[in-house]
Scaffold this motif. Sequence first.
Motif, PDB file in Angstrom:
ATOM      1  N   LEU A 161      17.010  -2.478  -6.981  1.00  0.00           N
ATOM      2  CA  LEU A 161      17.000  -3.934  -7.113  1.00  0.00           C
ATOM      3  C   LEU A 161      17.838  -4.277  -8.337  1.00  0.00           C
ATOM      4  O   LEU A 161      17.419  -4.013  -9.460  1.00  0.00           O
ATOM      5  N   GLY A 162      19.015  -4.822  -8.117  1.00  0.00           N
ATOM      6  CA  GLY A 162      19.921  -5.079  -9.231  1.00  0.00           C
ATOM      7  C   GLY A 162      20.352  -3.759  -9.828  1.00  0.00           C
ATOM      8  O   GLY A 162      20.827  -2.876  -9.140  1.00  0.00           O
ATOM      9  N   SER A 163      20.118  -3.602 -11.134  1.00  0.00           N
ATOM     10  CA  SER A 163      20.471  -2.341 -11.796  1.00  0.00           C
ATOM     11  C   SER A 163      19.259  -1.428 -11.979  1.00  0.00           C
ATOM     12  O   SER A 163      19.394  -0.318 -12.473  1.00  0.00           O
ATOM     13  N   ASP A 164      18.077  -1.901 -11.604  1.00  0.00           N
ATOM     14  CA  ASP A 164      16.850  -1.119 -11.768  1.00  0.00           C
ATOM     15  C   ASP A 164      16.571  -0.273 -10.533  1.00  0.00           C
ATOM     16  O   ASP A 164      16.824  -0.694  -9.411  1.00  0.00           O
ATOM     17  N   GLU A 165      15.999   0.925 -10.760  1.00  0.00           N
ATOM     18  CA  GLU A 165      15.645   1.824  -9.673  1.00  0.00           C
ATOM     19  C   GLU A 165      14.135   1.874  -9.517  1.00  0.00           C
ATOM     20  O   GLU A 165      13.401   1.954 -10.508  1.00  0.00           O
ATOM     21  N   TYR A 166      13.689   1.828  -8.268  1.00  0.00           N
ATOM     22  CA  TYR A 166      12.267   1.865  -7.935  1.00  0.00           C
ATOM     23  C   TYR A 166      12.053   2.893  -6.841  1.00  0.00           C
ATOM     24  O   TYR A 166      12.994   3.342  -6.203  1.00  0.00           O
ATOM     25  N   VAL A 167      10.785   3.242  -6.627  1.00  0.00           N
ATOM     26  CA  VAL A 167      10.423   4.112  -5.511  1.00  0.00           C
ATOM     27  C   VAL A 167       9.150   3.538  -4.886  1.00  0.00           C
ATOM     28  O   VAL A 167       8.252   3.082  -5.593  1.00  0.00           O
ATOM     29  N   LEU A 168       9.122   3.488  -3.560  1.00  0.00           N
ATOM     30  CA  LEU A 168       7.966   2.998  -2.820  1.00  0.00           C
ATOM     31  C   LEU A 168       7.224   4.211  -2.277  1.00  0.00           C
ATOM     32  O   LEU A 168       7.771   4.978  -1.484  1.00  0.00           O
ATOM     33  N   LEU A 169       5.979   4.403  -2.740  1.00  0.00           N
ATOM     34  CA  LEU A 169       5.187   5.593  -2.428  1.00  0.00           C
ATOM     35  C   LEU A 169       3.892   5.222  -1.739  1.00  0.00           C
ATOM     36  O   LEU A 169       3.419   4.092  -1.880  1.00  0.00           O
ATOM     37  N   THR A 170       3.296   6.181  -1.053  1.00  0.00           N
ATOM     38  CA  THR A 170       1.902   6.010  -0.651  1.00  0.00           C
ATOM     39  C   THR A 170       1.057   6.519  -1.813  1.00  0.00           C
ATOM     40  O   THR A 170       1.515   7.334  -2.627  1.00  0.00           O
ATOM     41  N   GLU A 171      -0.158   6.040  -1.903  1.00  0.00           N
ATOM     42  CA  GLU A 171      -1.012   6.416  -3.031  1.00  0.00           C
ATOM     43  C   GLU A 171      -1.260   7.925  -3.076  1.00  0.00           C
ATOM     44  O   GLU A 171      -1.371   8.502  -4.153  1.00  0.00           O
ATOM     45  N   LYS A 172      -1.265   8.595  -1.926  1.00  0.00           N
ATOM     46  CA  LYS A 172      -1.522  10.049  -1.909  1.00  0.00           C
ATOM     47  C   LYS A 172      -0.374  10.842  -2.537  1.00  0.00           C
ATOM     48  O   LYS A 172      -0.554  11.998  -2.901  1.00  0.00           O
ATOM     49  N   ASP A 173       0.830  10.240  -2.661  1.00  0.00           N
ATOM     50  CA  ASP A 173       1.965  10.914  -3.279  1.00  0.00           C
ATOM     51  C   ASP A 173       1.898  10.903  -4.806  1.00  0.00           C
ATOM     52  O   ASP A 173       2.674  11.578  -5.459  1.00  0.00           O
TER      53      ASP A 173
END
Length: 103
Positions: free
Chosen positions: A85-97
């Motif tokens: 998102l823009g210049s920021d990096e994110y990760v979408l995880l499941t809670e078990k990860d």
Amino acid sequence: MAAVSLSVSTVKPLGDRVFVKVSASEEKTAGGILLPDTAKEKPQVGEVVQTGPGKRNDDGSRTEMEVKIGDKVLYSKYAGTDIKLGSDEYVLLTEKDILAVVS
């Protein structure tokens, strides 16, 4: 895995998903050697930015999330979907990860 690039203002995870802002990767080794971009490893630590409402049980109720917004977490190396998102990096995880909450 290729990163998904989005141009939205808010992301709301569903179910037991967690949206994590990735911490910056190390620029140099403990010995002081500068690392080029190709040698840097994907960070496994980040801060929880948003959480879903929780996993739905068989009876229709929801299980409360164990992590909350603001928690610094350690997650599996190859887990989740990378999002930019823009210049920021994110990760979408499941809670078990998520392996642990770190302080």
